[in-house]
Design an enzyme around this catalytic site. Structure first.
Site, PDB file in Angstrom:
ATOM      1  N   SER A 149     -98.178   9.112 124.181  1.00  0.00           N
ATOM      2  CA  SER A 149     -96.616   9.669 124.397  1.00  0.00           C
ATOM      3  C   SER A 149     -97.211  10.930 125.661  1.00  0.00           C
ATOM      4  O   SER A 149     -96.485  11.080 126.230  1.00  0.00           O
ATOM      5  CB  SER A 149     -96.180  10.616 123.263  1.00  0.00           C
ATOM      6  OG  SER A 149     -95.826   9.682 122.342  1.00  0.00           O
TER       7      SER A 149
ATOM      8  N   HIS B 142     -95.977   2.431 127.056  1.00  0.00           N
ATOM      9  CA  HIS B 142     -95.114   3.753 126.282  1.00  0.00           C
ATOM     10  C   HIS B 142     -93.989   3.004 125.662  1.00  0.00           C
ATOM     11  O   HIS B 142     -92.769   3.163 126.296  1.00  0.00           O
ATOM     12  CB  HIS B 142     -95.151   4.848 127.091  1.00  0.00           C
ATOM     13  CG  HIS B 142     -94.412   5.966 126.151  1.00  0.00           C
ATOM     14  ND1 HIS B 142     -93.696   6.952 126.875  1.00  0.00           N
ATOM     15  CD2 HIS B 142     -94.516   6.160 124.895  1.00  0.00           C
ATOM     16  CE1 HIS B 142     -93.417   7.929 126.085  1.00  0.00           C
ATOM     17  NE2 HIS B 142     -93.847   7.354 124.894  1.00  0.00           N
TER      18      HIS B 142
ATOM     19  N   GLU C 270     -92.251   2.203 129.219  1.00  0.00           N
ATOM     20  CA  GLU C 270     -92.672   3.034 130.310  1.00  0.00           C
ATOM     21  C   GLU C 270     -94.074   2.526 130.619  1.00  0.00           C
ATOM     22  O   GLU C 270     -94.745   2.606 129.703  1.00  0.00           O
ATOM     23  CB  GLU C 270     -92.379   4.502 130.030  1.00  0.00           C
ATOM     24  CG  GLU C 270     -92.749   5.473 131.011  1.00  0.00           C
ATOM     25  CD  GLU C 270     -92.528   6.799 130.645  1.00  0.00           C
ATOM     26  OE1 GLU C 270     -92.901   7.174 129.528  1.00  0.00           O
ATOM     27  OE2 GLU C 270     -92.203   7.648 131.512  1.00  0.00           O
TER      28      GLU C 270
ATOM     29  N   ASN D 189     -91.219  12.019 128.871  1.00  0.00           N
ATOM     30  CA  ASN D 189     -91.472  13.283 127.843  1.00  0.00           C
ATOM     31  C   ASN D 189     -91.246  14.431 129.131  1.00  0.00           C
ATOM     32  O   ASN D 189     -90.759  15.767 128.573  1.00  0.00           O
ATOM     33  CB  ASN D 189     -92.830  13.228 127.272  1.00  0.00           C
ATOM     34  CG  ASN D 189     -92.304  12.343 126.052  1.00  0.00           C
ATOM     35  OD1 ASN D 189     -91.260  12.423 125.533  1.00  0.00           O
ATOM     36  ND2 ASN D 189     -93.358  11.439 125.631  1.00  0.00           N
TER      37      ASN D 189
HETATM   38  N1  LIG Z   1     -93.630   7.907 116.898  1.00  0.00           N
HETATM   39  C1  LIG Z   1     -93.120   7.927 117.923  1.00  0.00           C
HETATM   40  O1  LIG Z   1     -91.665   8.263 118.189  1.00  0.00           O
HETATM   41  C2  LIG Z   1     -93.489   7.559 119.047  1.00  0.00           C
HETATM   42  C3  LIG Z   1     -93.014   7.221 120.398  1.00  0.00           C
HETATM   43  C4  LIG Z   1     -93.739   6.704 121.523  1.00  0.00           C
HETATM   44  C5  LIG Z   1     -95.092   6.728 121.416  1.00  0.00           C
HETATM   45  N2  LIG Z   1     -95.793   7.479 120.424  1.00  0.00           N
HETATM   46  C6  LIG Z   1     -97.303   7.292 120.346  1.00  0.00           C
HETATM   47  O2  LIG Z   1     -97.594   6.142 119.488  1.00  0.00           O
HETATM   48  C7  LIG Z   1     -98.866   6.394 118.972  1.00  0.00           C
HETATM   49  C8  LIG Z   1     -98.788   6.369 117.591  1.00  0.00           C
HETATM   50  O3  LIG Z   1     -98.040   7.149 116.824  1.00  0.00           O
HETATM   51  P1  LIG Z   1     -97.282   6.948 115.482  1.00  0.00           P
HETATM   52  O4  LIG Z   1     -95.967   7.711 115.566  1.00  0.00           O
HETATM   53  O5  LIG Z   1     -97.133   5.499 115.215  1.00  0.00           O
HETATM   54  O6  LIG Z   1     -98.376   7.462 114.534  1.00  0.00           O
HETATM   55  P2  LIG Z   1     -98.481   7.516 113.065  1.00  0.00           P
HETATM   56  O7  LIG Z   1     -99.181   8.441 112.568  1.00  0.00           O
HETATM   57  O8  LIG Z   1     -97.310   7.089 112.378  1.00  0.00           O
HETATM   58  O9  LIG Z   1     -99.640   6.109 113.044  1.00  0.00           O
HETATM   59  C9  LIG Z   1    -101.025   6.374 113.499  1.00  0.00           C
HETATM   60  C10 LIG Z   1    -101.806   5.243 112.700  1.00  0.00           C
HETATM   61  O10 LIG Z   1    -102.974   5.046 113.489  1.00  0.00           O
HETATM   62  C11 LIG Z   1    -104.020   5.015 112.437  1.00  0.00           C
HETATM   63  N3  LIG Z   1    -105.301   5.354 112.850  1.00  0.00           N
HETATM   64  C12 LIG Z   1    -105.961   6.565 113.227  1.00  0.00           C
HETATM   65  N4  LIG Z   1    -107.149   6.369 113.763  1.00  0.00           N
HETATM   66  C13 LIG Z   1    -107.307   5.206 113.715  1.00  0.00           C
HETATM   67  C14 LIG Z   1    -108.692   4.247 114.146  1.00  0.00           C
HETATM   68  N5  LIG Z   1    -109.647   5.126 114.627  1.00  0.00           N
HETATM   69  N6  LIG Z   1    -108.500   2.986 114.294  1.00  0.00           N
HETATM   70  C15 LIG Z   1    -107.331   2.252 113.576  1.00  0.00           C
HETATM   71  N7  LIG Z   1    -106.333   3.057 113.348  1.00  0.00           N
HETATM   72  C16 LIG Z   1    -106.325   4.399 113.201  1.00  0.00           C
HETATM   73  C17 LIG Z   1    -103.669   5.829 111.304  1.00  0.00           C
HETATM   74  O11 LIG Z   1    -104.170   5.243 110.288  1.00  0.00           O
HETATM   75  C18 LIG Z   1    -101.754   5.674 111.214  1.00  0.00           C
HETATM   76  O12 LIG Z   1    -101.751   4.412 110.657  1.00  0.00           O
HETATM   77  C19 LIG Z   1     -99.260   7.890 119.364  1.00  0.00           C
HETATM   78  O13 LIG Z   1    -100.039   7.814 120.465  1.00  0.00           O
HETATM   79  C20 LIG Z   1     -97.988   8.341 119.617  1.00  0.00           C
HETATM   80  O14 LIG Z   1     -97.962   9.441 120.597  1.00  0.00           O
HETATM   81  C21 LIG Z   1     -95.130   7.714 119.324  1.00  0.00           C
END
Ligand SMILES: NC(=O)c1ccc[n+]([C@@H]2O[C@H](COP(=O)([O-])OP(=O)(O)OC[C@H]3O[C@@H](n4cnc5c(N)ncnc54)[C@H](O)[C@@H]3O)[C@@H](O)[C@H]2O)c1
Length: 299
Positions: free
Chosen positions: A118, A139, A151, A189
């Site tokens: 993000s 994104h 994005e 963002n």
């Molecule tokens: N949640 C949102 O609304 C949203 C929206 C757009 C983008 N994002 C982006 O998406 C990405 C993920 O966000 P999320 O909300 O799904 O997070 P989340 O915390 O729900 O999930 C992250 C996952 O990554 C896993 N993980 C951590 N380190 C790891 C590794 N080395 N190898 C494999 N797996 C690993 C964790 O176990 C976890 O299951 C982030 O970069 C976030 O900024 C999130």
């Protein structure tokens, strides 16, 4: 492009795996946590059931989607045949840089390396690899199966052909791609977070109550959700960390996070996932009410 590896099976990773598998791609979903992988497959099955209930898919389609997703615990094994890797691991710079260092070693030559970050700079992520021209931002928006936008973020060194391939791929997923350049917050963002921060400042300064602020933005600007409700949905910790990236990246006071937001994150009032933020949420129910502290402004 046939084989997609998705790293991280959290909120975003399960949605990304879902949409690729639904469009016929072979997906390898990778997470270091076996429990997260199990939970992700359950979430995908539940979301597919929802699509079946709306007559968007059949039981047969659901079976096919689930069969096309394989779960794996180790990155090296999970990306060995990948044409594209979409990294959707925890939003932490060190975690992401380590993943991309490893991907550079183990992903096939010609494989495109994308991040769903993000806020972390795509150029910074690309710079830890020896193939920065193949690194790009994809994104996706939450919830991935529902939201139309992707994005697409060009890092400083991203090859134009890689961007073109990702634009075509987004269209194959029935999404709408928008290509932007790599500056803090990209576009989504950079514009959304200052609006959310301004809504929090308005609350902090007692201009209006939480419900009034959200109602004004919903009914006055035709936003489907008010900014405070949206902040709760995104997670206040996530909002704070993105604002800090904007503040550090541009060095301008207009991005400084509101002290109320900082306090709420410190105290653990993170929004929906914590049960309380600007609103209070009851687990397992769709009902929510404005937190008592944020009822209408006293004169
Ligand atoms: N949640 C949102 O609304 C949203 C929206 C757009 C983008 N994002 C982006 O998406 C990405 C993920 O966000 P999320 O909300 O799904 O997070 P989340 O915390 O729900 O999930 C992250 C996952 O990554 C896993 N993980 C951590 N380190 C790891 C590794 N080395 N190898 C494999 N797996 C690993 C964790 O176990 C976890 O299951 C982030 O970069 C976030 O900024 C999130």
């Amino acid at each position: 492009m046939k084989n997609i590896s998705v790293i991280g099976a959290g909120t975003m990773g399960n949605g990304i795996a879902h949409v690729f598998a639904q469009k016929g791609f072979s997906v390898c979903l990778i997470d270091t946590s076996a429990a997260q992988l199990e939970k992700a497959m359950k979430t995908i099955a539940t979301n597919l059931d929802r699509q079946i209930a709306r007559n968007l898919l059949t039981e047969e389609d659901k079976k096919g989607v689930l069969q096309r997703i394989r779960t794996v615990g180790a990155v090296a094994e999970g990306v060995s045949a990948a044409d594209l890797v979409v990294e959707a691991a925890t939003e932490n710079t060190e975690i992401k840089l380590n993943i991309f260092r490893q991907l550079d070693e183990v992903a096939p030559r010609g494989c495109i390396l994308a991040s769903n970050t993000s806020s972390i700079s795509i150029s910074t992520i690309a710079a830890v690899t020896k193939r920065p021209s193949a690194v790009i931002g994809l994104h996706f928006m939450n919830p991935v199966p529902v939201m139309k936008l992707i994005e697409i973020i060009n890092g400083y060194a991203t090859d134009a052909d890689v961007t073109r391939q990702m634009v075509e791929l987004a269209k194959k997923l029935d999404k709408v791609p928008c290509v932007v350049n790599d500056y803090p917050g990209f576009i989504a963002n950079r514009i959304l977070m200052p609006m959310i921060n301004e809504a929090i400042y308005s609350l902090y300064e007692g201009v209006a109550g939480g419900s009034e602020i959200d109602t004004i933005m919903k009914l006055g600007m035709a936003h489907p959700m008010g900014p405070l409700q949206l902040a709760d949905f995104i997670g206040l910790d996530v909002c704070l960390s993105i604002l800090r990236v904007l503040h550090a990246g541009f060095g301008q006071p207009k991005y400084a996070p509101c002290p109320l937001l900082v306090n709420m994150v410190t105290a653990g009032y993170l929004g929906v996932k914590a049960g309380e933020g600007f609103y209070r949420y009851v687990a397992g129910s769709k009902e929510f009410v404005v937190s008592q502290r944020f009822t209408p402004a006293e004169r």
